[in-house]
Write a protein that holds these residues in place. Structure first.
Motif, PDB file in Angstrom:
ATOM      1  N   CYS A  60      40.696  39.569  35.617  1.00 13.14           N
ATOM      2  CA  CYS A  60      40.189  38.263  36.048  1.00 13.14           C
ATOM      3  C   CYS A  60      39.257  38.490  37.247  1.00 13.14           C
ATOM      4  O   CYS A  60      39.680  39.052  38.256  1.00 13.14           O
ATOM      5  N   CYS A 107      40.613  36.543  40.617  1.00 14.38           N
ATOM      6  CA  CYS A 107      41.743  37.006  41.434  1.00 14.38           C
ATOM      7  C   CYS A 107      41.999  38.507  41.296  1.00 14.38           C
ATOM      8  O   CYS A 107      42.771  39.071  42.063  1.00 14.38           O
ATOM      9  N   LEU A 157      47.454  33.668  37.090  1.00 17.94           N
ATOM     10  CA  LEU A 157      47.725  34.238  38.405  1.00 17.94           C
ATOM     11  C   LEU A 157      46.752  33.778  39.488  1.00 17.94           C
ATOM     12  O   LEU A 157      46.987  34.018  40.671  1.00 17.94           O
ATOM     13  N   CYS A 158      45.654  33.157  39.090  1.00 14.90           N
ATOM     14  CA  CYS A 158      44.681  32.698  40.092  1.00 14.90           C
ATOM     15  C   CYS A 158      45.301  31.826  41.194  1.00 14.90           C
ATOM     16  O   CYS A 158      45.003  32.025  42.375  1.00 14.90           O
ATOM     17  N   CYS A 193      43.497  32.071  33.544  1.00 15.28           N
ATOM     18  CA  CYS A 193      44.306  33.102  34.210  1.00 15.28           C
ATOM     19  C   CYS A 193      45.436  32.421  34.975  1.00 15.28           C
ATOM     20  O   CYS A 193      45.196  31.679  35.928  1.00 15.28           O
TER      21      CYS A 193
HETATM   22 ZN   LIG Z   1      42.926  35.135  37.988  1.00 15.30          ZN
END
Ligand SMILES: [Zn+2]
Length: 253
Positions: free
Chosen positions: A54, A57, A70-71, A68
Protein backbone atom coordinates in the motif's frame (compact mmCIF):
# COMPACT_ATOMS: atom_id res chain seq x y z
CA UNK A 1 44.59 -3.85 18.03
CA UNK A 2 43.71 -6.85 15.91
CA UNK A 3 41.28 -6.01 13.12
CA UNK A 4 38.37 -8.32 12.59
CA UNK A 5 36.49 -8.86 9.36
CA UNK A 6 32.82 -8.07 10.04
CA UNK A 7 31.91 -10.39 7.20
CA UNK A 8 33.19 -13.21 9.35
CA UNK A 9 35.75 -14.94 7.12
CA UNK A 10 39.11 -14.06 5.69
CA UNK A 11 40.15 -11.18 7.93
CA UNK A 12 43.45 -9.80 6.81
CA UNK A 13 43.54 -6.13 7.75
CA UNK A 14 41.87 -2.72 7.66
CA UNK A 15 41.06 -2.97 3.94
CA UNK A 16 38.75 -5.84 4.77
CA UNK A 17 36.76 -3.55 7.06
CA UNK A 18 35.82 -1.47 4.03
CA UNK A 19 35.63 -4.19 1.41
CA UNK A 20 34.91 -7.49 3.10
CA UNK A 21 35.56 -10.46 0.86
CA UNK A 22 32.67 -12.33 2.41
CA UNK A 23 28.94 -11.67 2.54
CA UNK A 24 27.94 -9.48 5.51
CA UNK A 25 25.07 -11.79 6.32
CA UNK A 26 25.91 -15.28 5.17
CA UNK A 27 29.69 -15.19 5.58
CA UNK A 28 30.20 -17.00 2.28
CA UNK A 29 32.92 -15.71 -0.05
CA UNK A 30 31.69 -13.03 -2.44
CA UNK A 31 31.85 -13.50 -6.18
CA UNK A 32 34.02 -10.98 -7.99
CA UNK A 33 31.05 -8.81 -9.08
CA UNK A 34 29.33 -8.89 -5.67
CA UNK A 35 29.62 -5.98 -3.24
CA UNK A 36 28.88 -6.32 0.48
CA UNK A 37 26.36 -9.17 0.17
CA UNK A 38 26.11 -12.32 -1.87
CA UNK A 39 23.92 -12.68 -4.93
CA UNK A 40 21.47 -14.82 -2.95
CA UNK A 41 20.84 -11.94 -0.53
CA UNK A 42 20.49 -9.53 -3.44
CA UNK A 43 17.95 -11.89 -4.98
CA UNK A 44 15.97 -11.86 -1.73
CA UNK A 45 16.05 -8.05 -1.69
CA UNK A 46 14.85 -7.98 -5.30
CA UNK A 47 11.89 -10.17 -4.36
CA UNK A 48 11.01 -7.76 -1.54
CA UNK A 49 11.16 -4.73 -3.84
CA UNK A 50 8.78 -6.41 -6.26
CA UNK A 51 6.22 -7.32 -3.59
CA UNK A 52 3.00 -5.26 -3.77
CA UNK A 53 2.29 -2.86 -0.93
CA UNK A 54 0.00 0.00 0.00
CA UNK A 55 1.60 3.30 -1.05
CA UNK A 56 -0.37 5.19 1.61
CA UNK A 57 0.78 3.24 4.68
CA UNK A 58 3.46 0.85 3.38
CA UNK A 59 1.71 -2.34 4.50
CA UNK A 60 1.93 -5.52 2.48
CA UNK A 61 -1.08 -6.20 0.36
CA UNK A 62 -2.30 -8.66 -2.21
CA UNK A 63 -1.80 -7.54 -5.76
CA UNK A 64 -5.02 -6.05 -7.09
CA UNK A 65 -6.64 -5.82 -3.66
CA UNK A 66 -8.92 -2.86 -3.07
CA UNK A 67 -9.21 -0.93 0.17
CA UNK A 68 -6.23 -1.28 2.55
CA UNK A 69 -7.49 -2.14 6.05
CA UNK A 70 -4.25 -1.03 7.71
CA UNK A 71 -4.24 2.60 6.54
CA UNK A 72 -6.30 3.83 9.52
CA UNK A 73 -3.80 2.23 11.93
CA UNK A 74 -0.73 3.81 10.35
CA UNK A 75 -1.37 7.46 9.59
CA UNK A 76 1.87 8.82 8.23
CA UNK A 77 0.85 12.40 7.46
CA UNK A 78 2.49 11.98 4.05
CA UNK A 79 0.98 11.80 0.60
CA UNK A 80 2.65 8.47 -0.15
CA UNK A 81 5.38 6.11 0.98
CA UNK A 82 7.96 4.14 -0.98
CA UNK A 83 9.64 1.22 0.76
CA UNK A 84 12.11 -1.49 -0.10
CA UNK A 85 10.36 -4.21 1.85
CA UNK A 86 9.12 -5.56 5.13
CA UNK A 87 11.24 -5.46 8.28
CA UNK A 88 12.20 -9.11 7.94
CA UNK A 89 15.20 -11.09 6.71
CA UNK A 90 17.42 -9.94 5.10
CA UNK A 91 16.56 -6.24 5.50
CA UNK A 92 16.22 -6.53 9.26
CA UNK A 93 19.72 -7.89 9.72
CA UNK A 94 21.26 -5.48 7.21
CA UNK A 95 19.66 -2.48 8.92
CA UNK A 96 20.84 -3.68 12.33
CA UNK A 97 24.40 -4.03 11.09
CA UNK A 98 24.28 -0.62 9.45
CA UNK A 99 22.57 1.20 12.30
CA UNK A 100 23.97 -0.38 15.43
CA UNK A 101 27.12 -2.03 14.07
CA UNK A 102 28.27 1.15 12.31
CA UNK A 103 29.09 -0.81 9.17
CA UNK A 104 29.42 2.09 6.78
CA UNK A 105 29.96 -0.11 3.75
CA UNK A 106 26.26 -1.01 3.89
CA UNK A 107 25.04 2.58 3.28
CA UNK A 108 25.48 2.49 -0.52
CA UNK A 109 23.95 -0.98 -0.73
CA UNK A 110 20.87 -0.02 1.29
CA UNK A 111 20.42 3.35 -0.40
CA UNK A 112 20.67 1.64 -3.78
CA UNK A 113 17.76 -0.57 -2.75
CA UNK A 114 15.74 2.56 -1.97
CA UNK A 115 16.65 3.99 -5.35
CA UNK A 116 15.44 0.83 -7.05
CA UNK A 117 12.18 0.98 -5.08
CA UNK A 118 11.70 4.59 -6.22
CA UNK A 119 12.40 3.63 -9.85
CA UNK A 120 9.95 0.76 -9.59
CA UNK A 121 7.32 3.21 -8.30
CA UNK A 122 7.57 5.17 -11.53
CA UNK A 123 10.18 7.69 -10.38
CA UNK A 124 7.76 10.21 -8.85
CA UNK A 125 8.97 13.80 -8.70
CA UNK A 126 11.61 14.55 -6.08
CA UNK A 127 12.66 18.12 -5.30
CA UNK A 128 14.55 17.63 -2.05
CA UNK A 129 15.46 14.75 0.28
CA UNK A 130 15.17 15.40 4.01
CA UNK A 131 16.41 12.88 6.61
CA UNK A 132 14.52 12.20 9.81
CA UNK A 133 16.70 13.81 12.48
CA UNK A 134 18.04 12.19 15.62
CA UNK A 135 18.28 14.06 18.88
CA UNK A 136 21.85 15.33 19.17
CA UNK A 137 22.52 13.19 22.21
CA UNK A 138 21.41 9.99 20.48
CA UNK A 139 23.40 10.88 17.39
CA UNK A 140 26.43 11.54 19.59
CA UNK A 141 26.04 8.09 21.13
CA UNK A 142 25.48 6.30 17.83
CA UNK A 143 28.15 8.26 16.00
CA UNK A 144 25.99 9.08 13.02
CA UNK A 145 22.43 9.47 11.80
CA UNK A 146 21.63 6.51 9.56
CA UNK A 147 18.79 8.38 7.83
CA UNK A 148 21.13 11.23 6.91
CA UNK A 149 23.60 8.82 5.34
CA UNK A 150 20.83 7.22 3.29
CA UNK A 151 19.40 10.60 2.21
CA UNK A 152 22.81 11.94 1.31
CA UNK A 153 23.57 8.94 -0.86
CA UNK A 154 20.14 9.04 -2.52
CA UNK A 155 20.49 12.75 -3.28
CA UNK A 156 23.83 12.14 -4.93
CA UNK A 157 22.50 9.27 -7.06
CA UNK A 158 19.33 11.17 -8.03
CA UNK A 159 21.12 14.45 -8.65
CA UNK A 160 18.69 16.15 -6.25
CA UNK A 161 19.31 18.46 -3.29
CA UNK A 162 19.74 17.10 0.21
CA UNK A 163 18.54 19.28 3.09
CA UNK A 164 19.13 18.64 6.79
CA UNK A 165 16.08 20.81 7.39
CA UNK A 166 14.49 19.15 10.41
CA UNK A 167 15.67 19.10 14.03
CA UNK A 168 14.75 17.09 17.11
CA UNK A 169 13.74 19.54 19.79
CA UNK A 170 13.48 17.05 22.58
CA UNK A 171 14.79 13.64 23.45
CA UNK A 172 12.09 11.03 23.26
CA UNK A 173 12.04 7.42 24.43
CA UNK A 174 13.19 4.88 21.89
CA UNK A 175 10.17 4.02 19.80
CA UNK A 176 10.66 0.36 20.61
CA UNK A 177 10.06 1.18 24.26
CA UNK A 178 7.26 3.63 23.74
CA UNK A 179 4.29 1.25 23.70
CA UNK A 180 1.20 1.70 21.58
CA UNK A 181 0.86 3.77 18.44
CA UNK A 182 -1.04 6.41 20.39
CA UNK A 183 1.69 6.57 23.02
CA UNK A 184 4.36 6.87 20.34
CA UNK A 185 2.51 9.71 18.67
CA UNK A 186 2.05 11.44 22.01
CA UNK A 187 5.76 11.07 22.83
CA UNK A 188 6.68 12.66 19.52
CA UNK A 189 4.23 15.56 19.68
CA UNK A 190 6.27 18.69 18.97
CA UNK A 191 9.54 16.72 19.08
CA UNK A 192 10.49 17.53 15.49
CA UNK A 193 10.60 21.03 14.01
CA UNK A 194 11.52 22.49 10.66
CA UNK A 195 14.34 24.96 10.44
CA UNK A 196 13.07 28.38 9.31
CA UNK A 197 13.31 27.55 5.61
CA UNK A 198 11.07 28.27 2.66
CA UNK A 199 9.86 24.91 1.34
CA UNK A 200 7.15 26.38 -0.87
CA UNK A 201 6.61 24.63 -4.20
CA UNK A 202 8.81 21.71 -3.13
CA UNK A 203 7.98 18.03 -3.20
CA UNK A 204 9.79 16.97 -0.04
CA UNK A 205 10.77 13.33 0.52
CA UNK A 206 11.40 12.34 4.11
CA UNK A 207 14.02 9.60 4.40
CA UNK A 208 14.13 7.10 7.25
CA UNK A 209 15.37 3.58 7.80
CA UNK A 210 12.38 1.87 9.42
CA UNK A 211 8.72 2.80 9.72
CA UNK A 212 6.83 1.09 12.53
CA UNK A 213 3.58 2.81 13.42
CA UNK A 214 4.45 5.84 11.29
CA UNK A 215 4.51 8.17 14.28
CA UNK A 216 7.98 9.52 13.46
CA UNK A 217 7.08 10.29 9.86
CA UNK A 218 3.85 11.84 11.09
CA UNK A 219 5.73 14.09 13.52
CA UNK A 220 8.07 15.17 10.73
CA UNK A 221 5.18 15.95 8.42
CA UNK A 222 3.52 17.96 11.18
CA UNK A 223 6.73 19.95 11.59
CA UNK A 224 6.22 21.33 8.09
CA UNK A 225 2.55 21.98 8.82
CA UNK A 226 3.61 24.18 11.76
CA UNK A 227 5.39 26.60 9.42
CA UNK A 228 3.62 29.68 8.05
CA UNK A 229 1.50 28.49 5.16
CA UNK A 230 3.52 30.35 2.54
CA UNK A 231 6.64 28.36 3.55
CA UNK A 232 5.05 24.91 3.63
CA UNK A 233 6.00 22.26 1.02
CA UNK A 234 3.67 21.55 -1.86
CA UNK A 235 3.76 17.83 -1.08
CA UNK A 236 5.40 15.58 1.53
CA UNK A 237 6.23 11.94 0.85
CA UNK A 238 8.36 9.32 2.53
CA UNK A 239 11.01 6.85 1.43
CA UNK A 240 12.10 4.13 3.84
CA UNK A 241 14.02 0.91 3.81
CA UNK A 242 11.54 -1.20 5.72
CA UNK A 243 8.05 -1.17 7.16
CA UNK A 244 7.16 -3.36 10.12
CA UNK A 245 3.92 -4.91 11.11
CA UNK A 246 2.11 -3.18 13.94
CA UNK A 247 3.89 -5.27 16.55
CA UNK A 248 6.55 -3.75 18.77
CA UNK A 249 10.06 -4.25 17.54
CA UNK A 250 13.27 -3.92 19.49
CA UNK A 251 15.48 -2.61 16.68
CA UNK A 252 13.54 0.41 15.47
CA UNK A 253 13.65 4.06 16.43
ZN1 LIG B 1 -2.57 1.11 3.64
Amino acid sequence: MRLRNPGGIGATGSFDLLMPPTCWLTGIPLAQHDVAVSSSIRDELAVQIQAPYCHRCGANRTRGAGHCPLCPQRRLGTAEIIRVGEYTHPLKELIAKFKFGRHWALAPLLATQMLEAWERSGQPRVDVLVPIPLHWWREFGRGFNQSRELARFLARRMGKPFADGLVRRKRTPRQSLAGSANQRRENLRGAIASKPLDWSGQHVWLVDDVCTTGSTLHAAAMAFAALPQEYQPERISAMVLAVTGMERNSSTS
